[in-house]
Each structure stands twice: as C-alpha cells, then as structure tokens.
Enzyme design. Sequence first.
Site, PDB file in Angstrom:
ATOM      1  N   SER A 122      49.863   3.481  71.523  1.00 55.07           N
ATOM      2  CA  SER A 122      50.015   3.161  70.099  1.00 55.07           C
ATOM      3  C   SER A 122      51.193   2.248  69.776  1.00 55.07           C
ATOM      4  CB  SER A 122      50.163   4.445  69.284  1.00 55.07           C
ATOM      5  OG  SER A 122      48.896   5.014  69.100  1.00 55.07           O
ATOM      6  N   LYS A 165      50.165  -0.928  68.232  1.00 55.02           N
ATOM      7  CA  LYS A 165      49.744  -1.001  66.823  1.00 55.02           C
ATOM      8  C   LYS A 165      50.696  -1.847  65.987  1.00 55.02           C
ATOM      9  CE  LYS A 165      46.993   3.145  67.257  1.00 55.02           C
ATOM     10  NZ  LYS A 165      46.878   4.567  67.357  1.00 55.02           N
ATOM     11  N   TYR A 180      39.626  -1.810  70.758  1.00 50.94           N
ATOM     12  CA  TYR A 180      40.699  -0.835  70.519  1.00 50.94           C
ATOM     13  C   TYR A 180      41.169  -0.179  71.826  1.00 50.94           C
ATOM     14  CZ  TYR A 180      43.139   3.261  68.746  1.00 50.94           C
ATOM     15  OH  TYR A 180      44.080   4.233  68.519  1.00 50.94           O
ATOM     16  N   TYR A 200      54.204   9.362  64.356  1.00 53.33           N
ATOM     17  CA  TYR A 200      53.242  10.423  64.037  1.00 53.33           C
ATOM     18  C   TYR A 200      53.746  11.218  62.833  1.00 53.33           C
ATOM     19  CZ  TYR A 200      51.827   8.852  68.637  1.00 53.33           C
ATOM     20  OH  TYR A 200      51.450   8.061  69.691  1.00 53.33           O
ATOM     21  N   VAL A 234      51.366   7.619  72.976  1.00 54.87           N
ATOM     22  CA  VAL A 234      51.167   8.806  73.810  1.00 54.87           C
ATOM     23  C   VAL A 234      51.399   8.535  75.307  1.00 54.87           C
ATOM     24  CG1 VAL A 234      49.628  10.017  72.211  1.00 54.87           C
ATOM     25  CG2 VAL A 234      48.657   8.508  73.950  1.00 54.87           C
TER      26      VAL A 234
HETATM   27  N1  GLU Z   1      44.642   5.337  72.637  1.00 54.52           N
HETATM   28  C1  GLU Z   1      45.155   6.384  71.875  1.00 54.52           C
HETATM   29  C2  GLU Z   1      44.130   6.955  70.930  1.00 54.52           C
HETATM   30  O1  GLU Z   1      43.593   6.272  70.103  1.00 54.52           O
HETATM   31  C3  GLU Z   1      46.413   5.953  71.183  1.00 54.52           C
HETATM   32  C4  GLU Z   1      47.085   7.149  70.780  1.00 54.52           C
HETATM   33  C5  GLU Z   1      48.548   6.976  70.605  1.00 54.52           C
HETATM   34  O2  GLU Z   1      49.279   6.443  71.442  1.00 54.52           O
HETATM   35  O3  GLU Z   1      48.981   7.458  69.545  1.00 54.52           O
HETATM   36  O4  GLU Z   1      43.844   8.120  70.989  1.00 54.52           O
END
Ligand code: GLU
Length: 310
Positions: free
Chosen positions: A70, A73, A195, A246, A264
């Site tokens: 993430s 993002k 994604y 988060y 994550v």
């Molecule tokens: N690829 C992960 C998902 O979409 C990213 C999650 C993350 O790093 O928060 O579940």
Amino acid sequence: MVTVTPSKGFQPVLERIAEEIGRTPGHGRPADYIPALAACDPRRFGMAVAEPDGTVYGVGDWRQPFSAQSVTKVFTLALDLAREGDALWEHVGREPSGNPFNSLVQLEYENGIPRNPFINAGALVVTDRLHTRTGDAAGELIAFLRAESGNPGLTFDREVAASEAAHGDRNAALAHFMASYGNIDNPVPVLLDQYVRQCSVAASCADLALATGFLARHGVRADGTRLLSRSQAKQVNAVMLTCGTYDAAGEFAYRVGLPGKSGVGGGIIAVVPGRCTLCVWGPGLDERGNSVSGVAALDRFTTLTGLSVF
Ligand code: GLU
C-alpha cells in the site's frame, strides 16, 4: 543524481536507531493473508533517509527490496492528481475511515464513494482513473518509481502478484460494489490485474525514500520538473497524515508527527516537507497492520532529531 554518503548527515542517528531497534523484543507478525508475504523474517530491519538533493543515508537492510504494497498508493494518487486535478475528489473522499483497510461496510452507506485514497476501495478508484487516463496504470507507476529512485531494475514481484490475485476476493467484491454505483470505469478484472501488480512492486528503503522526494520538494520531481503544484503536494501530505496508516493514523501522528504511508509488506514512507523523506522496513506488523519496528524507528527519528510537522 543519487549520492550515497556513508558517514555524515543523518548516518549517526540512523545507526543509533538501528541499534535500539535491535535490542527491542517483540517485532509483530508478518501479513499472512497474502501467502507470499508470510514467509518474511520479522527481525529484518532497514531504514533510509533521502535529502531533497538525492543524498541518501541508510542502515540495516536498506538496500533489500521488499513488497511495497500500500505504500504505492501514494504514488498512484499523485500520478492521477497530476492528470485530473480536483475532479478526482468527486470519486474518492479525504477523511479517515476508522475502519480496516479492506472494509466493505462503509461503502454502502456512502453510495460507493470510498472515504479516502489509502483504503483499498479508494486506491482501486484511483488506479481505475489512472488506468483510464494512461492505458497502463501499473506501467506509469513503475516508470515513475524507476525515474525518481534512479533504479532502472525496480520491478514487480510476479510471485506476490499471483499470490494476491489468488486471494483477492475481498478486493474483487469492493471493485464490483463500486462498479454498481458507476464509480469504476474499467472492467473489474482489468482493474484488479492493475491493482495487484501495483501492490507487488518490490523496492528497497533507499528506492522508496528517494521516490517520495517530490513530496519533500513541494511537488517537484528529481529531474527538476514539476509533478504536483505546491498546493497539491500539501494536500497529498495532509491525506497521508490523516489517513496513511490504516485506522491508527491518530496514534501515528501522536508518536511520529509526520505524513506517512504504511503497507502490509512492513514498509512505511514518511515526509519532512522541505527537509527529507524516509522509508523504514520491518515485516512484523501490529494488529492494525503497521510495522512495529517501523513505527518505533520513525518515533525515535523525530524524537532524536526534532524534525516533525508540529
Ligand atoms: N495488496 C494489499 C491489498 O489490497 C495492499 C494492502 C496494504 O498494504 O494495505 O490487500
């Protein structure tokens, strides 16, 4: 131009932090919902600091590629915002969600408009819009990361992408649900492929600290061209501060006091506007999904240096 300076500037503080982290018991647990991530040793630790001129300092496993997840993002948000400007905010909000990163429940109450670009639903919207505008969202992302980090070898991890694709029911549900509200343009399978590739980027702390540099340079890329206006760079930093870790963004702001974005895979990027960018990696996560050693290291960094946005 990337310069590695091994013994000056931020190096002593990084070495002190690494030594402290090495003495701290309890390193959390690696993410296990993507099987390819579960095998990571939670005792790994790396940290890098990049100055706006491209000078990088690092300690521990700072050159070891890990799964960015993430953290990416932030870059897709910036790349889309640069193209479509404020129109993006009609499709995704910028408020903390207070829910887990992959939650479905809020979307129904809020008519398929995700709370912010850093929960999965919001990131899917951003990737969808970037894909519509570029024809290859993941390709744009990797080209940007290679250029900003100065690392042409930076790439996707096919094993991680395949592993996530095979366990992607929840992201598929989020995407289909938003499509039912007309908030996704591309076919859902196309979007999900983009994604998972985006999430699978393998990059080191050095790569990601450098690639985040445009946010310390108020929107200006490593080559001196402008990606975002000064105001847009401020906006991205603000959304990172309020939504980047988060549903623990309040605690992160309290302890670290910097815009940050975690993933994550155990990575966290952070920005001291005008001064430097950081990336820290420790695969052991706390119950909210943030790297235990990563948050601790950033906490120590801002405490020891006095560098914070507050
Ligand atoms: N690829 C992960 C998902 O979409 C990213 C999650 C993350 O790093 O928060 O579940």
